[in-house]
Design a protein around this motif. Structure first.
Motif, short mmCIF file in Angstrom:
data_model
loop_
_atom_site.label_atom_id
_atom_site.label_comp_id
_atom_site.label_asym_id
_atom_site.label_seq_id
_atom_site.Cartn_x
_atom_site.Cartn_y
_atom_site.Cartn_z
N LEU A 81 37.47 -24.22 -36.92
CA LEU A 81 36.47 -23.80 -37.89
C LEU A 81 36.40 -24.78 -39.06
O LEU A 81 35.31 -25.23 -39.43
N ALA A 82 37.55 -25.12 -39.61
CA ALA A 82 37.57 -26.02 -40.77
C ALA A 82 37.05 -27.41 -40.40
O ALA A 82 36.20 -27.97 -41.11
N LEU A 83 37.54 -27.95 -39.31
CA LEU A 83 37.08 -29.28 -38.90
C LEU A 83 35.59 -29.26 -38.55
O LEU A 83 34.84 -30.18 -38.93
N GLY A 84 35.16 -28.22 -37.88
CA GLY A 84 33.75 -28.10 -37.54
C GLY A 84 32.86 -28.08 -38.76
O GLY A 84 31.83 -28.76 -38.82
N ARG A 85 33.25 -27.33 -39.77
CA ARG A 85 32.44 -27.25 -40.99
C ARG A 85 32.49 -28.55 -41.78
O ARG A 85 31.49 -28.96 -42.36
N LEU A 86 33.63 -29.22 -41.79
CA LEU A 86 33.73 -30.51 -42.50
C LEU A 86 32.87 -31.57 -41.82
O LEU A 86 32.13 -32.30 -42.49
N VAL A 87 32.97 -31.67 -40.51
CA VAL A 87 32.20 -32.67 -39.75
C VAL A 87 30.70 -32.39 -39.89
O VAL A 87 29.91 -33.30 -40.11
N HIS A 88 30.33 -31.11 -39.78
CA HIS A 88 28.93 -30.74 -39.92
C HIS A 88 28.42 -31.10 -41.31
O HIS A 88 27.35 -31.69 -41.46
N ALA A 89 29.18 -30.74 -42.33
CA ALA A 89 28.78 -31.03 -43.72
C ALA A 89 28.61 -32.52 -43.94
O ALA A 89 27.65 -32.96 -44.57
N TYR A 90 29.53 -33.31 -43.40
CA TYR A 90 29.42 -34.76 -43.55
C TYR A 90 28.14 -35.26 -42.88
O TYR A 90 27.38 -36.02 -43.47
N GLY A 91 27.92 -34.83 -41.65
CA GLY A 91 26.76 -35.31 -40.90
C GLY A 91 25.44 -34.95 -41.55
O GLY A 91 24.56 -35.80 -41.70
N VAL A 92 25.30 -33.71 -41.98
CA VAL A 92 24.03 -33.28 -42.56
C VAL A 92 23.83 -33.87 -43.95
O VAL A 92 22.70 -34.08 -44.38
N SER A 93 24.92 -34.17 -44.65
CA SER A 93 24.81 -34.72 -46.01
C SER A 93 24.30 -36.15 -46.06
O SER A 93 23.83 -36.60 -47.11
N GLN A 94 24.38 -36.86 -44.95
CA GLN A 94 23.98 -38.26 -44.95
C GLN A 94 22.46 -38.40 -45.01
O GLN A 94 21.75 -37.70 -44.30
N GLU A 95 22.01 -39.30 -45.86
CA GLU A 95 20.57 -39.52 -45.96
C GLU A 95 19.99 -39.97 -44.62
O GLU A 95 18.93 -39.52 -44.22
N ASN A 96 20.70 -40.86 -43.94
CA ASN A 96 20.32 -41.26 -42.59
C ASN A 96 21.28 -40.55 -41.64
O ASN A 96 22.28 -41.11 -41.21
N GLU A 97 20.95 -39.31 -41.33
CA GLU A 97 21.84 -38.44 -40.57
C GLU A 97 22.18 -39.02 -39.19
O GLU A 97 21.30 -39.49 -38.48
N VAL A 98 23.48 -38.94 -38.87
CA VAL A 98 23.95 -39.28 -37.53
C VAL A 98 24.13 -37.94 -36.82
O VAL A 98 25.03 -37.17 -37.14
N LEU A 99 23.24 -37.66 -35.89
CA LEU A 99 23.17 -36.34 -35.27
C LEU A 99 24.48 -35.93 -34.60
O LEU A 99 24.81 -34.75 -34.55
N ARG A 100 25.26 -36.88 -34.13
CA ARG A 100 26.49 -36.50 -33.40
C ARG A 100 27.47 -35.74 -34.30
O ARG A 100 28.20 -34.89 -33.83
N PHE A 101 27.48 -36.03 -35.62
CA PHE A 101 28.36 -35.28 -36.52
C PHE A 101 27.89 -33.83 -36.64
O PHE A 101 28.70 -32.90 -36.64
N ARG A 102 26.61 -33.66 -36.77
CA ARG A 102 26.04 -32.31 -36.87
C ARG A 102 26.33 -31.51 -35.60
O ARG A 102 26.77 -30.37 -35.65
N VAL A 103 26.09 -32.12 -34.46
CA VAL A 103 26.30 -31.45 -33.18
C VAL A 103 27.78 -31.16 -32.95
O VAL A 103 28.15 -30.05 -32.52
N THR A 104 28.63 -32.12 -33.26
CA THR A 104 30.07 -31.93 -33.09
C THR A 104 30.57 -30.80 -33.99
O THR A 104 31.36 -29.95 -33.56
N GLY A 105 30.09 -30.77 -35.21
CA GLY A 105 30.48 -29.71 -36.13
C GLY A 105 30.09 -28.33 -35.63
O GLY A 105 30.87 -27.38 -35.69
N MET A 106 28.87 -28.22 -35.13
CA MET A 106 28.42 -26.94 -34.59
C MET A 106 29.20 -26.57 -33.33
O MET A 106 29.55 -25.41 -33.13
N ALA A 107 29.49 -27.56 -32.49
CA ALA A 107 30.24 -27.29 -31.26
C ALA A 107 31.64 -26.77 -31.59
O ALA A 107 32.10 -25.79 -31.00
#
Length: 129
Positions: A81-107
């Motif tokens: 849960l913690a790693l997922g939310r951290l990875v997701h937050a990092y990915g979505v926070s980026q101006e040029n989002e790298v989708l794999r962080f968002r997807v990995t966080g949700m997974a």
């Protein structure tokens, strides 16, 4: 109670996300909404997404622990849960989002949900609940 450690750690991260959003609102002078500012829009969604997903994860962890889940499982749920939310937050926070962080966080978050729900259901149907 192991789940409370993760609740405390995730609360600190939630506070960080809150203050970051406030700081961006002040910087861009936007009191309500996002003012069409992409960084503020992303910060608001990261904060909101965290608030939407973490409570259920913590509830599932607490229920699993209450039902006698092994410590390793509860720590694994908290870590996912913690790693997922951290990875997701990092990915979505980026101006040029790298989708794999968002997807990995949700997974990772969903894996936490499924494992905890599975444990709870198995406990319920085996008479341990």
């Amino acid at each position: 109670m192991i789940w409370t450690i993760y609740a405390a750690l995730l609360s600190l991260f939630f506070a960080f996300l809150t203050f970051r959003t406030i700081r961006l609102r002040q910087r861009y002078r936007v009191s309500l909404g996002h003012g069409k500012n992409l960084l503020l829009m992303r910060a608001i969604r990261v904060h909101g997404n965290f608030a939407e997903y973490v409570p259920l994860g913590l509830l599932l962890m607490a229920a699993s622990e209450q039902l006698g889940a092994p410590s390793l499982l509860v720590h694994s749920l908290g870590s996912l849960l913690a790693l997922g939310r951290l990875v997701h937050a990092y990915g979505v926070s980026q101006e040029n989002e790298v989708l794999r962080f968002r997807v990995t966080g949700m997974a990772l978050t969903c894996i936490c949900y499924v494992l905890a729900a599975g444990y709870i259901l198995i406990s319920a149907f085996s008479g341990n609940a």
